[in-house]
Design an enzyme around this catalytic site. Structure first.
Site, PDB file in Angstrom:
ATOM      1  N   ASP A 453      -6.912   2.205  25.789  1.00 33.91           N
ATOM      2  CA  ASP A 453      -7.660   2.971  26.892  1.00 33.91           C
ATOM      3  C   ASP A 453      -9.156   2.372  26.806  1.00 33.91           C
ATOM      4  O   ASP A 453      -9.121   0.347  26.615  1.00 33.91           O
ATOM      5  CB  ASP A 453      -7.739   4.536  25.974  1.00 33.91           C
ATOM      6  N   ASP A 519      -7.411  12.714  32.807  1.00 35.20           N
ATOM      7  CA  ASP A 519      -7.675  13.238  31.789  1.00 35.20           C
ATOM      8  C   ASP A 519      -7.443  15.022  31.841  1.00 35.20           C
ATOM      9  O   ASP A 519      -7.565  15.629  30.920  1.00 35.20           O
ATOM     10  CB  ASP A 519      -9.014  13.757  30.801  1.00 35.20           C
TER      11      ASP A 519
HETATM   12  C1  DGJ Z   1     -10.099   9.279  26.882  1.00 28.49           C
HETATM   13  C2  DGJ Z   1      -8.084   9.271  27.344  1.00 28.49           C
HETATM   14  O1  DGJ Z   1      -8.538   9.416  28.810  1.00 28.49           O
HETATM   15  C3  DGJ Z   1      -7.417  10.469  26.531  1.00 28.49           C
HETATM   16  O2  DGJ Z   1      -6.237  10.458  27.454  1.00 28.49           O
HETATM   17  C4  DGJ Z   1      -7.617  10.596  25.177  1.00 28.49           C
HETATM   18  O3  DGJ Z   1      -7.481   9.223  24.931  1.00 28.49           O
HETATM   19  C5  DGJ Z   1      -8.778  10.094  24.866  1.00 28.49           C
HETATM   20  N1  DGJ Z   1      -9.782   8.943  25.854  1.00 28.49           N
HETATM   21  C6  DGJ Z   1      -8.979   9.490  22.794  1.00 28.49           C
HETATM   22  O4  DGJ Z   1     -10.770  10.063  22.480  1.00 28.49           O
END
Ligand code: DGJ
Length: 730
Positions: A453, A519
Site C-alpha cells: 500500500d 477502495d
Molecule cells: C488503503 C487501501 O486501499 C485499503 O484497502 C486498506 O488496505 C487501507 N489502506 C488500510 O489502511
C-alpha cells in the site's frame, strides 16, 4: 554511420509503424496505425514523398521535421522533447543521428537510434519496440558528454504524431473511491496536458490519453492511445499546433533541479506505451496481450486465487478468534488466499501510529502471526500480508529514532496526510532498514502475497540533509526494493495498492501482479472504475472484491448477484465480514465463487469487449475466448433506462460463422427477488443462434431494475470439446 539509414517499416499484430531515418536527425514517424501489409522499398519512398507537407506561408524555409524526440532547433514549435541547460546555456540542442540499429527477434521489432550534438556536448538515444500484439513502447536517454560542467535536465519527453482525423480526445481523471472517470473533448489547437505532481501515479491520473476519430467508441472509430509507465511525477499530453500537426507525448515530470547530470552521467526516461486500435477495445487488447505475453505474468504460474481480504471485515479490530473465524468462513465459501490487512504491527491500533514499526505487535499477537498463519494454511488458504513500506507515522519508534529518514525539504515536515510521512528510500540506511524488515517477515512466515500500500501523495518530497527534490530517486528506489524482494522471494506475489487505485501504471505493474483498483467496493461505482481501468489493465490484474450488502464508502445497498456479478470478471475477492453473514448468504456466495473458478481461465485469458449502447442506463461487457469458441457477457443496468424498449444489444467478438448456445448464468438467483420483479429473460434458454446474429443483430434487452445485472454464457456448439473451458474441464 550505421547501415540502417533509410525508411523502416515495422509490422506486428495488425499495426504498422513506418519510420523515416534518412534525415540528419532522429527518426520521424511517417505512419503509426493500421497494418499496411507488405510494402516494397520503392513504395515506402513514395509514401515519404506523399507525406511531405508544403511548408506553411511565412515560416521556416525548410519544412520542419518532427522526430520521436521533438526538437525546437529543428523547427518544432510545440513542446520540445529534450529540455535542459548548463547555467542558461546549451538549452536548444540539435541532435544529429550517429547510429541506427533495427532488428527483430521472437516477433518483436526493435529500433535503437543514437544522436548527438557535439557543440552542446550531449548525446541521446531513443529505443523503440513493436511487440507481437502491435503495442509500441519507447524510451530515451540523454548523456552529459561534457567533461567539466553538469547539465541540468528539465524534461526528456517522447512524442508520436497522430493523423489529422484524430479530432477527439479522451482522458481520465478521478480521485479516491472514484478512480478513472472518463472525460472527452474536441482535439483543438493547443495542449491538453495531464500533469501529475503527486509523487505517485495518482488516483486522478489519466492512465491513457487517447486521440481518435470523431465519435469513437469501444468498437468503432480509430484511436491512438499513450500511457506513461511511471509511478512518480509524470506528464501525458496531446498537442495540436496551429498548423494542424498533432502529437501524443509524455514522460517523467521532473521537479526543479531534480536531475543534474554530472559529467559522463546519463538519465533514462520511463517507457511510454502506445496502442492503436479500431475502437477502444482493440487498443486495450494490445495492452492486455502485451502484459499477458510476459513470462512473469501471474496467470502463467497458477489461476488467480480467490481472495478474502480482512479490511472491510474487521478494520483495526485484530482479534485472533475473529480472524480465525473469518478464515473458516473464507474456506467454506471457496476462497483460496487470505490477506491480513492493516493493523497487525506494533502500535497500529488505528491509523494514527505505527507505520514504520514493521514488527508483529506483541500485545495483539503474543505468539507472532504463527497461530493465524498456521490456522489459515490449515484451512487450505494461502496467507497474504498488508504492508505500507514507504510510509512512516511520526508517532512510531522509527520516526522517533530517525527523524532524518523522512522526505522533507528542510527543517519542517511536509503537511501530513492520513497522519503519515514518507520514508526517504533514497537514503541508503532507510532503504536497508525497510529491506531487512520486509525480508525478515517473508523469511519467518509462509507469506505468499504482499498487499503493498501507499496512502498519501508526496509533498515537499526533499531528499537527504539538503532537501533536494527526491521523487525521481524515490520512485527508482521503490522499484529497486520490489525487485530485490522478488529476487529473494520469487514465489511471493505483490499487489499494488495506493489509497485504492492510486498506483496503476505499467512501471509498477511490470514488477507486481495486480492492482487494487479502488477502495470503493460499491458495485455500481466498480462497474465504472473497472470499465475504464480496463483500457490498460487486463481483468486478471484488477482486484475486484465482493463487499458487504451495505457499501462502506457510498452507503448504497446492493444485492449479492449485483455485487458478485460485478466482481466476477476480475481477480475475485471478498471483503465483507462473512463470519457474521447468514448461512444462506454464505451458500449463495459460495455458488458465485464456484462459478468464477469454473470460468476464470476464460475470464483471465480472453479478449475484453464492451458495447456502445446509446442508452446510458445499459452497459454490456464481456470476455471472449481468443478462438471465439466461448464468451461470458454481463448485461448491466446502471441506472433507470432512458428508453423503455432499448432494442437489441449486439454481443461483440463472436465468430460470425459459428453456431452458439446462449444461456443465462445465474447462481444464487439473479432471478427476480420480489414477486413484482420482471420475469426472467429470455423465457426459453438455452437457445441456439449463429454468431452472425448474436454479434450483428443482437438479442433483446431484458427488463432489469436499476443496479441489476445478468450474466450470459455463449458457447460454440460446432467446435469439439468446447464446454466450459477452465478448471472443471481439467
Ligand atoms: C488503503 C487501501 O486501499 C485499503 O484497502 C486498506 O488496505 C487501507 N489502506 C488500510 O489502511
Amino acid at each position: 554511420m550505421a547501415d540502417h539509414v533509410g525508411i523502416h517499416h515495422l509490422r506486428a499484430g495488425g499495426v504498422s509503424l513506418v519510420l523515416d531515418a534518412r534525415g540528419h536527425g532522429l527518426p520521424a514517424v511517417l505512419h503509426w496505425g493500421e497494418d499496411l501489409g507488405e510494402v516494397e522499398a520503392s513504395a515506402l519512398e513514395a509514401l515519404a514523398l506523399v507525406s511531405v507537407a508544403p511548408g506553411p506561408p511565412n515560416t521556416l524555409d525548410d519544412v520542419p521535421t518532427l522526430s520521436l524526440l521533438p526538437e525546437h532547433a529543428r523547427g518544432w514549435f510545440g513542446q520540445p522533447g529534450l529540455v535542459g541547460h548548463r547555467a542558461g546555456r546549451t538549452w536548444s540542442p540539435r541532435l544529429d543521428l550517429s547510429a541506427l540499429d533495427v532488428g527483430e527477434s521472437d516477433g518483436v521489432h526493435r529500433l535503437s537510434a543514437r544522436a548527438g550534438d557535439d557543440e552542446a556536448a550531449l548525446s541521446a538515444r531513443v529505443e523503440l519496440e513493436l511487440g507481437l500484439s502491435g503495442l509500441l513502447r519507447m524510451r530515451a536517454d540523454v548523456t552529459n558528454e561534457n567533461s567539466d560542467e553538469e547539465y541540468q535536465l528539465d524534461a526528456l519527453h517522447l512524442a508520436l504524431p497522430v493523423p489529422g482525423r484524430a479530432e477527439e480526445l479522451l482522458d481520465l481523471t478521478g480521485g479516491h473511491i472514484r478512480e478513472r472517470s472518463p472525460q472527452r473533448q474536441p482535439f483543438h489547437v493547443g495542449s491538453r496536458v495531464r500533469d501529475n505532481r503527486r509523487g505517485r501515479t495518482g488516483t486522478d491520473a489519466t492512465l491513457v490519453v487517447v486521440a481518435g476519430t470523431g465519435g469513437f467508441g469501444f468498437g468503432t472509430g480509430e484511436v491512438w492511445g499513450l500511457h506513461v509507465g511511471w509511478s512518480g511525477n509524470h506528464r501525458t499530453y496531446a498537442e495540436r499546433l496551429s498548423t494542424g500537426e498533432a502529437v501524443l507525448g509524455g514522460g517523467e515530470l521532473l521537479l526543479p533541479g531534480e536531475v543534474r547530470l554530472p559529467p559522463g552521467e546519463r538519465y533514462v526516461s520511463p517507457w511510454l506505451y502506445a496502442s492503436y486500435g479500431r475502437g477502444l477495445d482493440e487498443m486495450a487488447a494490445r495492452f492486455h496481450s502485451w502484459l499477458r505475453a510476459r513470462p512473469e505474468h501471474p496467470t502463467h504460474r497458477k489461476p488467480r486465487p480467490v481472495v478474502l481480504n480482512t479490511w472491510e471485515a474487521v478494520y483495526f479490530d485484530h482479534d485472533l478468534d475473529r480472524l480465525r473465524a473469518l478464515a473458516d468462513a473464507a474456506a467454506e465459501v471457496g476462497a483460496e488466499r487470505y490477506v491480513l490487512d492493516d493493523g497487525w504491527f506494533r502500535h497500529r491500533r488505528d491509523d494514527s501510529a505505527g507505520l514504520g514499526d514493521w514488527y508483529v505487535d506483541e500485545d495483539v499477537y503474543p505468539k507472532g502471526l504463527h497461530p493465524l498463519v498456521d490456522h489459515v494454511r490449515s484451512r487450505g488458504l494461502e496467507f497474504g500480508l498488508w504492508v505500507e513500506p514507504e510510509m512512516v507515522n511520526p508517532d512510531s519508534d522509527l520516526a522517533r529514532a530517525h527523524p532524518e529518514w523522512l522526505l522533507a525539504t528542510g527543517h519542517r515536515l511536509p503537511l501530513p496526510s492520513r497522519r503519515q510521512q514518507v520514508l526517504d528510500l533514497g537514503n541508503p540506511e532507510a532503504y536497508a532498514y525497510i529491506l531487512e524488515r520486509l525480508d525478515a517477515l517473508l523469511t519467518e512466515y509462509a507469506i505468499g502475497y504482499l498487499k503493498w500500500d501507499h496512502n498519501r501523495d508526496l509533498l515537499d518530497a526533499g531528499h537527504g540533509p539538503g532537501g533536494e527534490p527526491g521523487v525521481h530517486e524515490q520512485t527508482l528506489a521503490v522499484y529497486r526494493l520490489i525487485d530485490e524482494l522478488r529476487s529473494r522471494h520469487p514465489d511471493v506475489e505483490i499487489e499494488s495498492c495506493s489509497s485504492g487505485g492510486g498506483r496503476v501504471d505499467l512501471g509498477i505493474l511490470s514488477r507486481t501482479d495486480r492492482i487494487w483498483a479502488s477502495d470503493c467496493n460499491d458495485a455500481l461505482e466498480r462497474q465504472k472504475i473497472q470499465r475504464w481501468t480496463g483500457l490498460l489493465v487486463p481483468p486478471e490484474m484488477v482486484g475486484s472484491h465482493v463487499g458487504p450488502p451495505h457499501s462502506h464508502t457510498t452507503g448504497r445497498r446492493h444485492d449479492l448477484p449485483f455485487r458478485a456479478g460485478t466482481a466476477f470478471f476480475g481477480h475475485l475477492g471478498i471483503e465483507w465480514d462473512i463470519s457474521s453473514a447468514t448461512p444462506e448468504e454464505r451458500a449463495e456466495l459460495a455458488r458465485w465463487v464456484a462459478l468464477h473458478r469454473r470460468f476464470r481461465d476464460l475470464l483471465h485469458s480472453g479478449r475484453v469487449v464492451r458495447s456502445d449502447h446509446p442508452d446510458p442506463g445499459l452497459w454490456v461487457h464481456g470476455v471472449v475466448a481468443d478462438d471465439a469458441s466461448e464468451a461470458v457477457y454481463a448485461l448491466v443496468s446502471m441506472q433507470q433506462r432512458v428508453w423503455v424498449q432499448p432494442g437489441r444489444i449486439q454481443l461483440p467478438g463472436l465468430d460470425a460463422d459459428a453456431t452458439y448456445q446462449l444461456d443465462l448464468l445465474a447462481p444464487g438467483g439473479s432471478a427476480p427477488a420480489a414477486e413484482h420483479d420482471p420475469p426472467p429473460w429470455p423465457s426459453a434458454t438455452p437457445l441456439e443462434l449463429p454468431g452472425s446474429v448474436l454479434r450483428g443483430v443482437g438479442v433483446q434487452v431484458p427488463n432489469l431494475y436499476p443496479e441489476q445485472l445478468l450474466l450470459l454464457h455463449v458457447v460454440a456448439t460446432d467446435q469439439p470439446g468446447d464446454t466450459h473451458r477452465g478448471e472443471e474441464a481439467r
